[in-house]
Design an enzyme around this catalytic site. Structure first.
Site, PDB file in Angstrom:
ATOM      1  CD  GLU A  76       1.180   3.721  -7.839  1.00  0.00           C
ATOM      2  OE1 GLU A  76       1.856   4.690  -8.214  1.00  0.00           O
ATOM      3  OE2 GLU A  76       0.479   3.033  -8.620  1.00  0.00           O
ATOM      4  CG  LEU A  77       0.015   3.200   0.115  1.00  0.00           C
ATOM      5  CD1 LEU A  77       0.566   2.940   1.510  1.00  0.00           C
ATOM      6  CD2 LEU A  77      -1.492   3.409   0.156  1.00  0.00           C
TER       7      LEU A  77
END
Length: 150
Positions: free
Chosen positions: A121-122
Site C-alpha cells: 500500500e502506497l
C-alpha cells in the site's frame, strides 16, 4: 512499564532475494544495503526491510516462513508522483486511489503487489481540517484554534 518507541525493521521472507531487491529499488526507490555475512536489506527513511530467503538456514526465524503473506503500507510525499512512477514501471495498481485510516492521519492509498505477491500500500497522509459548529458574534471573543499534532 515498557514503552515502544518506533519500528526499526521488518523481515520479508522471499523466493528470490535478487528479484525482490530489484523491484523495491527500481519501483519504490529503496536502497539496497549488505550487512552481517552478506545478508541484504532495503533501506528507506529511518527503516529497513531485511530480505530473507525462504530456505534460510539460521536461527531464530519466524515460526512460519511463507513468501507473499506480507501486507505493508509505505507513506509517500505525493501519491500522484507514486502513481506516475508505477505506470512508468508497468506496475499494475490493484486498487485505488481510496481513502483509508492510517496510524496518525487519514491516508489516500493505492495498492500493488510485489513479485512474490505481497500486498504493498502506497499512501499519502491527508491534511484534515476539523470543522466547528460554534457560532461567534462580535461580542464573543474568538477562541484560538487547537494545536495540531502534525
Amino acid at each position: 512499564m515498557m514503552r515502544l518507541v518506533s519500528l526499526d525493521h521488518v523481515v520479508l521472507t522471499v523466493h528470490d532475494v535478487e528479484r525482490i531487491s530489484r523491484f523495491y529499488q527500481d519501483v519504490l526507490g529503496m536502497k539496497e544495503i549488505v550487512f552481517g555475512g552478506g545478508r541484504r536489506a532495503l533501506h528507506f527513511g529511518q527503516q529497513k526491510i531485511n530480505l530473507q530467503p525462504v530456505d534460510v538456514d539460521h536461527s531464530p526465524i519466524a515460526q512460519e516462513q511463507m513468501p507473499g503473506t506480507a501486507d505493508l503500507c509505505f507513506l509517500v510525499e505525493s501519491l500522484d508522483s507514486a502513481i506516475a512512477r508505477l505506470r512508468a514501471a508497468s506496475v499494475t495498481i490493484v486498487e485505488g486511489p481510496v481513502f483509508r485510516t492510517g496510524a496518525s492521519s487519514p491516508i489516500l492509498s493505492v495498492y500493488i503487489r510485489d513479485p512474490d505477491g505481497n500486498l504493498i500500500e502506497l499512501s499519502q497522509p491527508q491534511d484534515v481540517v476539523i470543522a466547528s459548529d460554534e457560532r461567534t458574534d462580535s461580542k464573543t471573543p474568538k477562541k484560538k484554534p487547537p494545536k495540531s499534532n502534525r
